[in-house]
Write an enzyme that holds these catalytic residues in place. Structure first.
Site, PDB file in Angstrom:
ATOM      1  CG  HIS A  76      -7.798   3.451   0.043  1.00 48.36           C
ATOM      2  ND1 HIS A  76      -7.116   2.925  -1.021  1.00 48.36           N
ATOM      3  CD2 HIS A  76      -6.889   4.220   0.723  1.00 48.36           C
ATOM      4  CE1 HIS A  76      -5.859   3.354  -1.001  1.00 48.36           C
ATOM      5  NE2 HIS A  76      -5.693   4.142   0.047  1.00 48.36           N
ATOM      6  CG  ASP A 100      -1.613   5.663   2.964  1.00 49.75           C
ATOM      7  OD1 ASP A 100      -1.923   5.354   1.811  1.00 49.75           O
ATOM      8  OD2 ASP A 100      -2.416   6.185   3.772  1.00 49.75           O
ATOM      9  CG  ASP A 101      -0.080   8.954   0.766  1.00 50.43           C
ATOM     10  OD1 ASP A 101      -0.042   8.890  -0.471  1.00 50.43           O
ATOM     11  OD2 ASP A 101      -1.079   8.618   1.438  1.00 50.43           O
ATOM     12  CG  HIS A 161      -1.460   6.255  -2.321  1.00 49.51           C
ATOM     13  ND1 HIS A 161      -2.616   6.028  -3.022  1.00 49.51           N
ATOM     14  CD2 HIS A 161      -1.696   5.831  -1.053  1.00 49.51           C
ATOM     15  CE1 HIS A 161      -3.521   5.498  -2.218  1.00 49.51           C
ATOM     16  NE2 HIS A 161      -2.996   5.364  -1.013  1.00 49.51           N
ATOM     17  CG  HIS A 202      -1.909   1.056   1.339  1.00 45.22           C
ATOM     18  ND1 HIS A 202      -2.981   1.014   2.203  1.00 45.22           N
ATOM     19  CD2 HIS A 202      -2.006   2.242   0.705  1.00 45.22           C
ATOM     20  CE1 HIS A 202      -3.686   2.121   2.102  1.00 45.22           C
ATOM     21  NE2 HIS A 202      -3.099   2.897   1.194  1.00 45.22           N
ATOM     22  CD  GLU A 247      -7.490   6.561   4.784  1.00 47.07           C
ATOM     23  OE1 GLU A 247      -8.080   6.532   3.681  1.00 47.07           O
ATOM     24  OE2 GLU A 247      -6.397   7.147   4.961  1.00 47.07           O
TER      25      GLU A 247
END
Ligand code: ADE
Ligand code: ZN
Length: 359
Positions: A214, A295-296, A36, A34, A217
């Protein structure tokens, strides 16, 4: 011998009951499921690309960009994230962005990554689908050749846009079908339930893509049920709000539907007040196939190893728990069974060698 037999033998050893040190976590072979791509744009690269491409940013320095990263919820982050992605213009920009992330994979002992890209973020502002995927794939291929990184690509639909826009994006994806493994769903969750995209995911599944979304969340457990029952997901991104619904927890454990959990992201987006409140070990203890992900990373204060370290700081994480999380990351991936066995063997050898050294 199969890796699962060896894993069971390993799990019985006393050494794995000790706390996982940072050295142990850093070297642990792992997969990231996961991530991005636009969320791995560093403030420095954002600043440099803005200058190169003459894109106006509301910041005068890299430090000002970093200082702006204070979020109160998902939307407050997404507003900056989409603004930042506007600096990416050329195929080489997407190459540089992806290459940067691949170097972090090498540093964090990520042997396999399933990297997400959001073409609509870029096609909406006139950058072609081919520019985005071309630069991304070229960097992935180079990292495979130069340091053996294994990878798969996931295309996410932006859920704040229409189902028609998702269907149009799927048409573009079909031209690159051999290079894309899975289709996911991201962006603003609340108010955009999975049910909005039932038809386009049915088409994606019929075309042979793996399905991810997703869900849970910020959204309620019902969005996770919708992702399972309507979108027919193979995996869920986040899913942390499942623990508000005991039947859902039972279902996830029974069907071993993986959840790609992102600890630093959840704290930075204020889902939890602090890391001690995180439910990842509760879910692991209930036999839910959770994995750790970043994630980011450039927005949330850390790459994959930083997420493991943050968990180890907040919880008494044993080696065995860390091994289970790494084990899950390979079994929940979309690689073939022999590839999974190959990586699990590497994981087992690593633990044996690490503990043989630590007398
Ligand atoms: N896009 C990038 N990061 C995201 C996240 N954490 N949730 C939803 N969409 C995203
Ligand atoms: Zn995400």
């Amino acid at each position: 011998m199969q890796a699962s037999t060896e894993f069971n033998q390993l799990a019985r050893l006393d050494k794995v009951k000790q706390l996982a040190s940072k050295a142990f976590l850093a070297g642990l072979p792992k997969a990231e499921l996961h991530l991005h791509l636009d969320g791995s744009l560093s403030p420095q690269l954002m600043f440099d690309l803005a200058n190169k491409n003459s894109v106006a940013l509301p910041y005068q320095s890299v430090e000002e960009i970093e200082a702006a990263y204070q979020f109160s919820d998902l939307q407050s982050f997404l507003d900056l994230y989409y603004q930042g992605a506007g600096v990416l213009q050329t195929e080489q920009d997407f190459y540089d962005l992806t290459w940067d992330y691949c170097l972090h994979c090498k540093a964090d002992n990520i042997l396999h990554t399933e990297l997400s890209f959001d073409p609509q973020t870029h096609t909406q502002r006139g950058i072609s689908f081919d520019t985005v995927i071309g630069g991304t794939l070229r960097a992935l291929k180079d990292s495979e050749q130069q340091f053996g990184l294994s990878y798969k690509l996931m295309l996410n639909f932006l859920r704040h846009l229409s189902a028609d826009s998702a269907a149009e994006t799927l048409e573009s994806a079909l031209l690159w079908k051999e290079k894309i493994t899975s289709i996911g769903l991201d962006s603003s969750e609340l108010g955009h339930p999975p049910s909005k995209f039932t038809d386009v995911f049915a088409k994606a599944k019929a075309e042979g893509f793996k399905i991810v979304a997703h869900a849970g969340e910020e959204g309620p457990p019902d969005y996770i049920w919708q992702a399972i029952n309507l979108l027919k997901v193979d995996r869920i991104d986040h899913g942390i709000r499942a623990d508000e619904d005991p039947k859902l927890m039972e279902y996830l454990a029974q069907h071993q539907i993986p959840l790609t959990v992102c600890p630093l992201s959840n704290v930075r987006l204020c889902v939890y007040e602090d890391m001690q409140q995180h439910n990842i070990f509760k879910m692991l203890g209930q036999n839910i196939r959770v994995t750790v992900n970043s994630d980011d990373p450039t927005y949330f204060g850390g790459y994959l190893n930083d997420n493991f370290f943050a968990l180890a700081d907040a919880f008494p994480m044993t080696q065995l728990q860390a091994i289970q999380l790494a084990h899950n990351s390979f079994t929940a991936s979309f690689i073939s069974y022999p590839q999974k066995q190959f990586f699990l063997q590497k994981l087992i050898s690593y633990v044996e060698q690490f503990n043989a050294k630590e007398k």
